[in-house]
Write a protein that holds these residues in place. Structure first.
Motif, PDB file in Angstrom:
ATOM      1  N   ALA A  53       1.814   9.400  -5.414  1.00 27.96           N
ATOM      2  CA  ALA A  53       2.691   8.553  -5.011  1.00 27.96           C
ATOM      3  C   ALA A  53       3.534   9.076  -4.381  1.00 27.96           C
ATOM      4  N   ARG A  54       4.532   9.669  -5.194  1.00 32.91           N
ATOM      5  CA  ARG A  54       6.238  10.620  -4.701  1.00 32.91           C
ATOM      6  C   ARG A  54       5.927  10.451  -3.836  1.00 32.91           C
TER       7      ARG A  54
ATOM      8  N   ALA B 210      -7.835  -0.756   1.293  1.00 31.52           N
ATOM      9  CA  ALA B 210      -8.092   0.140   2.556  1.00 31.52           C
ATOM     10  C   ALA B 210      -8.022   1.256   2.055  1.00 31.52           C
ATOM     11  N   THR B 211      -6.771   1.521   1.941  1.00 31.26           N
ATOM     12  CA  THR B 211      -6.576   2.921   1.837  1.00 31.26           C
ATOM     13  C   THR B 211      -7.380   3.895   0.237  1.00 31.26           C
TER      14      THR B 211
ATOM     15  N   GLU C 107      -2.854   1.023  -9.143  1.00 31.45           N
ATOM     16  CA  GLU C 107      -3.121  -0.230  -7.936  1.00 31.45           C
ATOM     17  C   GLU C 107      -3.325  -1.663  -8.464  1.00 31.45           C
ATOM     18  N   GLU C 108      -4.429  -0.519  -9.090  1.00 30.81           N
ATOM     19  CA  GLU C 108      -5.669  -1.982  -9.997  1.00 30.81           C
ATOM     20  C   GLU C 108      -5.148  -3.170 -10.948  1.00 30.81           C
ATOM     21  N   VAL C 109      -4.212  -2.635 -11.453  1.00 31.50           N
ATOM     22  CA  VAL C 109      -3.757  -3.413 -12.937  1.00 31.50           C
ATOM     23  C   VAL C 109      -2.361  -4.054 -10.769  1.00 31.50           C
TER      24      VAL C 109
ATOM     25  N   PRO D  41       1.203  -0.773  -0.039  1.00 29.80           N
ATOM     26  CA  PRO D  41       0.167   0.321   0.068  1.00 29.80           C
ATOM     27  C   PRO D  41       0.731   1.544   0.075  1.00 29.80           C
ATOM     28  N   ARG D  42       0.049   1.677  -0.963  1.00 27.60           N
ATOM     29  CA  ARG D  42       1.244   3.388  -0.138  1.00 27.60           C
ATOM     30  C   ARG D  42       0.031   4.176  -0.079  1.00 27.60           C
ATOM     31  N   ARG D  43       0.543   5.464   1.196  1.00 29.78           N
ATOM     32  CA  ARG D  43      -0.579   6.220   2.158  1.00 29.78           C
ATOM     33  C   ARG D  43      -0.581   7.192   1.661  1.00 29.78           C
TER      34      ARG D  43
END
Length: 303
Positions: free
Chosen positions: A290-291, A79-80, A176-178, A12-14
């Motif tokens: 994301a960065r 969840a994110t 993220e789905e990919v 995950p990426r917050r």
């Protein structure tokens, strides 16, 4: 999950997004395209919370350490996603578009009709009920992978000069789905039993999912357009306007969406065939959100 034989780590990426400058019609002068896409925000907060709950039930059934790691990464990403799309609902409410009357039905679908126990005491064994819900999630993830790949390629959206924050949300989520496009399918295959019923149950999952998603999406788009305070009831959802947006590249084509179903029905099918992991990873390397999340994580690690 893997591509070309190499395992790809899912994490995950917050991320965080600032919605203060995002207009209600974030695709300028395109209320139908805006609100057809906005249905994502209506469905995903409850839906992705439900994904995580069902997968938690299934964790004890996983015997493959690599799959277990992928599933936990999937759960963290979903969840994110749920949290970030819920923030958009709050932003819509601040702009005078209350989505509560619609999302209460979505909550009922996931929390009651597809909850931990079969609704109304339907006599389905607990293990079979879990397998059915895993099949439904795998079917839903087929569509999210297709949509995720589409939004990463949607040059029509770029030409329309949409709000950059919303576009980044959609493309971060789509990427993220990919990234995790095969995890729900692999989870179902692993936990769905080894006998003959596994494939028919997978087909049943899609046979239930496809019409329900279609109905919810049309209903959601109609709801948003009807209650949009800037439109004041002047615009209704129509296939004519939807198809106009498709021709402009603002929405995926019906062929792109519809062809996902027969592909999924092939016995030999695997979702790793959907989209491009390379394209998804490339976007995540350039996504502002994301960065920023990666930078914050790096600073936290060294502090």
């Amino acid at each position: 999950m893997s591509e070309h034989g190499e395992h790809y780590e899912i994490a995950p990426r917050r991320v965080a997004f600032d919605w203060r400058r995002t207009p209600l019609h974030w695709i300028p002068d395109e209320p139908t395209a805006t609100h057809v896409i906005n249905v994502l925000h209506l469905l995903l907060p409850a839906g992705e919370r439900w994904f995580v709950k069902v997968f938690k039930e299934g964790l004890p059934l996983i015997r493959d350490p690599e799959l277990l790691k992928d599933v936990k990464g999937f759960m963290g990403q979903e969840a994110t996603h749920s949290v970030q799309h819920a923030y958009v609902l709050g932003h819509l409410a601040e702009q005078g578009l209350d989505t509560g009357p619609y999302t209460r039905h979505v909550d009922f679908l996931f929390d009651v009709l597809l909850g931990e126990r079969p609704p109304r005491g339907i006599p389905v064994p607990a293990e079979e009920w879990l397998r059915f819900r895993l099949a439904v999630i795998a079917a839903i993830e087929q569509f999210t992978a297709v949509l995720g790949d589409w939004v990463l390629r949607a040059e029509g959206l770029d030409r329309a000069e949409p709000d950059p924050v919303m576009l980044d949300l959609l493309r971060w989520h789509g990427a993220e789905e990919v990234e995790h496009r095969a995890v729900a399918f692999d989870m179902y295959q692993h936990c769905g039993g080894a006998g003959l019923p596994r494939y028919p149950r997978r087909v049943l999952g899609m046979a239930v999912t496809a019409p329900v998603i279609t109905y919810l999406w049309a209903w959601g788009a109609a709801y948003l357009l009807r209650h949009d305070p800037e439109l004041a009831g002047r615009t209704r959802y129509s296939l004519r306007e939807h198809n106009r947006a498709v021709r402009k590249g603002l929405l995926p084509t019906w062929r792109e969406l519809g062809s996902a179903v027969p592909r999924y029905f092939r016995r030999s099918y695997h979702p790793s065939q959907e989209g491009s992991l390379r394209r998804a990873v490339a976007y995540l390397a350039s996504s502002p959100a994301a960065r920023a999340a990666a930078g914050a994580a790096g600073r936290a690690a060294v502090s």
